[in-house]
Write an enzyme that holds these catalytic residues in place. Structure first.
Site, PDB file in Angstrom:
ATOM      1  N   GLY A 475      -2.451   6.887   5.616  1.00 62.58           N
ATOM      2  CA  GLY A 475      -3.847   7.316   5.681  1.00 62.58           C
ATOM      3  C   GLY A 475      -4.704   6.745   4.569  1.00 62.58           C
ATOM      4  CB  THR A 555       4.193   4.372  -1.376  1.00 61.24           C
ATOM      5  OG1 THR A 555       4.700   4.222  -2.716  1.00 61.24           O
ATOM      6  CG2 THR A 555       3.854   3.006  -0.815  1.00 61.24           C
ATOM      7  CE  LYS A 579       0.782  14.034  -6.942  1.00 61.42           C
ATOM      8  NZ  LYS A 579       0.001  13.521  -5.813  1.00 61.42           N
ATOM      9  CB  ALA A 611      -8.450  13.023  -4.390  1.00 63.18           C
ATOM     10  CE  LYS A 682      -2.585  16.543  -6.823  1.00 68.52           C
ATOM     11  NZ  LYS A 682      -3.506  17.123  -5.827  1.00 68.52           N
TER      12      LYS A 682
END
Length: 815
Positions: A475, A555, A579, A611, A682
């Site tokens: 996506g 990816t 990440k 994002a 995160k």
């Protein structure tokens, strides 16, 4: 009078011979034309190898017969196309020439050596036969032809294999010939005659040189050199894809380009046309309508004053040092007198008086001879310790930038060295100022291609080019490609060009070129049969030498993230939404940054936390100005933001999760979102960015899901089982609502570096209270932002916003 010269590639086969005849006819209609011809492609090299081969007579004769057959087949093919061509007459002439050659070779075999006086006779047969064939083509088309014999008319001095023409005397000889002005003049190139009337040859690029000489002798208005390229380019187009054709260059610029390796004209060719101010045009027989490049006295073109980046490889450098160099005048004089006596060409010289050292560069082929010559000349000085042992540095190259009065222009040298420095290419020696038309640097041969490409881009290409290797076309990857295509014209106006070089997923890859572009990549990707894995990827990257090359990782592949250090060491910037690298061990986290700093490459990962939200960049800017964090709280998951927002609207946990999945907010298996590990990763990125040296295991995660859910790998099964938690979550939401609060899944960092991820009840005074529907919100309490925090809020999930963040990072490579 116009002089045309056609090289070997222009005479490679019957079709090309006839094409050359067409060009001669067309030119001769306008004015009298003189033509100099080379041997057909590879013939001269073939004849040279016959001389050099130490084989028996029968084998030599076989090879001569093969060469003869090449010409016989050539005239057969000409006869098929041009029926009036005198095939039998041409065949007889070819056989006569080769019979002479066979007699000569027999004599060579008997005395078991080939005298230097005989070698020119052998290696010049190709040129002589080219003229015979062209004469017969033109005569069969009803043209009158005069053949000039270069042995009789071009007087030369020097050796049998590398002579120089006396133009003044040759001009007198040719003037005595009564040539009908309607006749086409033909002359074999490469050949001249000495005072004894013996055939000699004119050395490297001898045909071009003899063409320039004949143009001078005939007072030609113009000299056209026809070859297999459109003209002179700003760099070798085989290694620099955006090299462009030059409209015109001066004689001096052409001389410099040739001297430093450009395959234009040999400096010897330029001397006669420069002396007599004869314009010279480089033309292409494969593209006869191309304008070509004009070489003339003064460059009147409006083009850039810079003319090219060229190079010489297979260079060696001699380092000579010692105390006797204090009296440098005598020693240096002896060094170069010795080398001049042996006809050794010195390409570049540098000297350091303070270190009693002199360096000079020459071609690799001469290194052994130079070493022995200098060792013999300075035997006594070396023995007495006045000179150190000669040091030779091999595997070098000279990279040169050529232009008009280049030494007077600002910023050229700085751009050259900045470009080399950004690629970590060391300069071993510099020549600047000895010529006003060039700047030359000596570098390692292994860095040559990258150096040429980088400097050419820096000096000649106004556009900033980013070469992109995209891995991951889910996506986010697909959204990124659409955004790049959409912004293409906008970026063009800002002189930015994004060149997609490769697109890959976990199974296969696609190389993009002039035919496969972003407009049709999906269709071509489906057709691609190129396999993709890390071994193949590393081979591709090893052969990539373009500056501003970027690997984009869209990816979530951990193995790929573990290659980042290797990629950076190979000259690549990294832009990643993955990440895994930043949440790997602290050791690897630091290694990436240390390597990027050392290699002067960028490692950008803005999308790792919010994002498209500018989280990382904002933090870095704050801390660069001296601010520091006191505490942090944030909603870091777009999927959990959406799910918890739906809970307060009365929708059950399982239904809210299904909706989030349908909208593309969650991972393929929503378990990965509800486990809390993504939020923890995160938070780890943020904590490390702030300066806390922690590992993922140091973050406390209060699980949303009970332990028994850990084994649910199937998405559908997981969503069914999730219904078991609907009632308990409804009760928890209602309890919070009764107190005027809402539930949020929050990541926290305290001043002491304690990090936690858990469900919290948030009141209506908290900046996180109204955050839902897939939004992220990050509240930073810092020394500067207190008591009201800095709040970053916006969508933290979705393909478009993530792709936008990746795109923004990509542009930061050059901005």
């Amino acid at each position: 009078m116009k002089l045309l010269k056609f090289g070997g590639t222009s005479l490679a086969n019957a079709e090309k011979f006839l094409c050359v005849a067409d060009i001669i006819e067309k030119k001769n209609k306008k004015e009298q034309t003189a033509v100099v011809l080379s041997a057909p492609a590879k013939i001269t090299n073939y004849l040279v190898t016959i001389i050099e081969k130490k084989i028996d007579n029968d084998e030599i004769l076989k090879k001569i017969n093969l060469a003869e057959n090449i010409f016989i087949e050539l005239i057969k093919d000409i006869k098929k196309i041009q029926s009036l061509f005198p095939y039998e007459n041409s065949k007889e002439k070819i056989q006569t020439e080769f019979n002479k050659l066979k007699k000569i070779i027999n004599g060579v075999f008997l005395i078991k050596q080939c005298p230097e006086s005989i070698q020119p006779i052998i290696i010049s047969r190709g040129e002589i036969l080219s003229v015979i064939i062209m004469k017969n083509i033109l005569k069969s088309r009803n043209h009158e032809v005069t053949i000039l014999n270069p042995v009789e008319n071009l007087l030369s001095t020097g050796s049998y294999l590398d002579s120089t023409v006396d133009i003044k005397e040759s001009k007198k000889r040719i003037k005595k010939i009564n040539i009908n002005q309607k006749n086409i003049i033909l002359m074999p190139g490469f050949i001249a005659g000495n005072k004894k009337g013996e055939l000699v040859v004119l050395g490297r690029n001898g045909s071009d040189y003899s063409a320039a000489v004949l143009a001078s002798c005939l007072n030609a208005k113009c000299c056209e050199i026809w070859t297999d390229v459109d003209g002179v380019f700003t760099a070798d187009p085989r290694i620099v894809s955006n090299a462009h054709l030059l409209e015109s260059i001066s004689y001096q610029e052409a001389m410099e380009l040739s001297y430093f390796g450009a395959k234009v004209l040999h400096p010897r060719t330029i001397e006669p046309i420069s002396q007599f101010q004869i314009p010279c045009i480089i033309k292409n027989t494969n593209n006869i309508h191309a304008k070509g490049t004009l070489i003339c006295q003064k460059n009147n073109s409006n083009e850039n004053f810079l003319k090219g980046v060229t190079h010489l490889d297979n260079i060696v450098m001699f380092n000579i040092s010692g105390s006797c160099l204090k009296d440098s005048g005598k020693i240096i004089s002896r060094i170069f007198s010795t080398l001049a006596r042996e006809n050794i060409e010195i390409i570049l010289i540098t000297q350091s008086s303070s270190e009693n050292k002199i360096n000079f560069c020459t071609l690799k082929k001469d290194v052994d001879y130079i070493f022995l010559t200098l060792k013999k000349e300075f035997k006594l000085e070396i023995k007495e310790g006045l000179l150190n042992s000669l040091n030779i540095v091999k595997n070098l190259a000279i990279l040169s930038v050529i232009g008009s009065n280049i030494s007077e222009k600002n910023n050229i040298a700085s751009k050259i060295f900045s470009s080399l420095g950004s690629s970590k290419i060391n300069v071993l020696a510099i020549a600047h100022g000895s010529s006003e038309h060039s700047i030359s640097v000596v570098i390692k041969k292994e860095n040559l291609l990258q150096g040429v490409q980088n400097i050419h881009n820096a000096l000649f290409f106004k556009k900033k080019i980013i070469n992109v290797f995209l891995i991951g076309i889910g996506g986010v990857g697909k959204a990124l490609l659409k955004q790049i295509l959409k912004q293409e014209k906008f970026l063009e106006k800002k002189n930015i060009k994004i060149k997609l070089r490769m697109i890959a997923n976990s199974k296969k890859l696609l190389f993009l070129n002039d035919f496969i572009t972003l407009n049709n990549w999906e269709e071509n990707f489906k057709k691609s049969k190129e396999e993709f894995n890390l071994t193949i990827l590393n081979k591709i990257l090893k052969n990539t030498l373009d500056s501003n090359s970027v690997i984009i990782d869209c990816t979530s592949n951990e193995l790929l993230s573990k290659q980042y250090v290797h990629f950076i060491k190979n000259g690549f910037h990294i832009v990643t939404s993955n990440k895994k690298a930043n949440t790997n061990s602290l050791k690897y986290y630091n290694e990436i940054r240390t390597t990027a700093l050392k290699e002067n490459k960028k490692f950008l990962y803005e999308t790792n936390v919010g994002a498209g939200l500018p989280v990382i960049n904002t933090l870095q800017n704050l801390f660069n100005t001296g601010d520091y964090l006191t505490s942090f709280k944030g909603i870091l998951s777009g999927s959990l933001s959406y799910i918890f927002g739906k809970l307060e609207e009365g929708i059950s946990l399982s239904e809210a999760t299904k909706e989030a999945q349908k909208l593309g907010f969650t991972e393929p298996n929503p378990f990965d979102d509800l486990s809390g590990i993504d939020v923890a990763r995160k938070l780890l990125v943020l904590a490390r960015e702030i300066g806390y040296a922690i590992e993922l295991k140091d973050i406390s995660i209060e699980p949303i899901l009970p332990e028994k859910f850990k084994n649910n790998q199937n998405s559908e099964e997981f969503l069914i089982k999730l219904q078991e938690l609907d009632l308990s979550f409804t009760k928890r939401v209602n309890k919070a609502r009764n107190l005027g609060n809402v539930l949020r899944f929050v990541g926290s960092i305290e001043k002491n570096g304690i990090c936690s991820v858990k469900i919290e009840e948030i009141n209506n005074n908290n900046p996180l209270y109204k955050v839902k529907n897939g939004e992220n919100a990050l509240t930073f309490y810092t020394n500067y932002y207190k008591p009201i925090p800095l709040v970053l809020r916006g969508y933290g999930a979705g393909n478009n916003v993530t792709a936008s963040g990746v795109f923004s990072d990509l542009l930061r490579i050059i901005l």
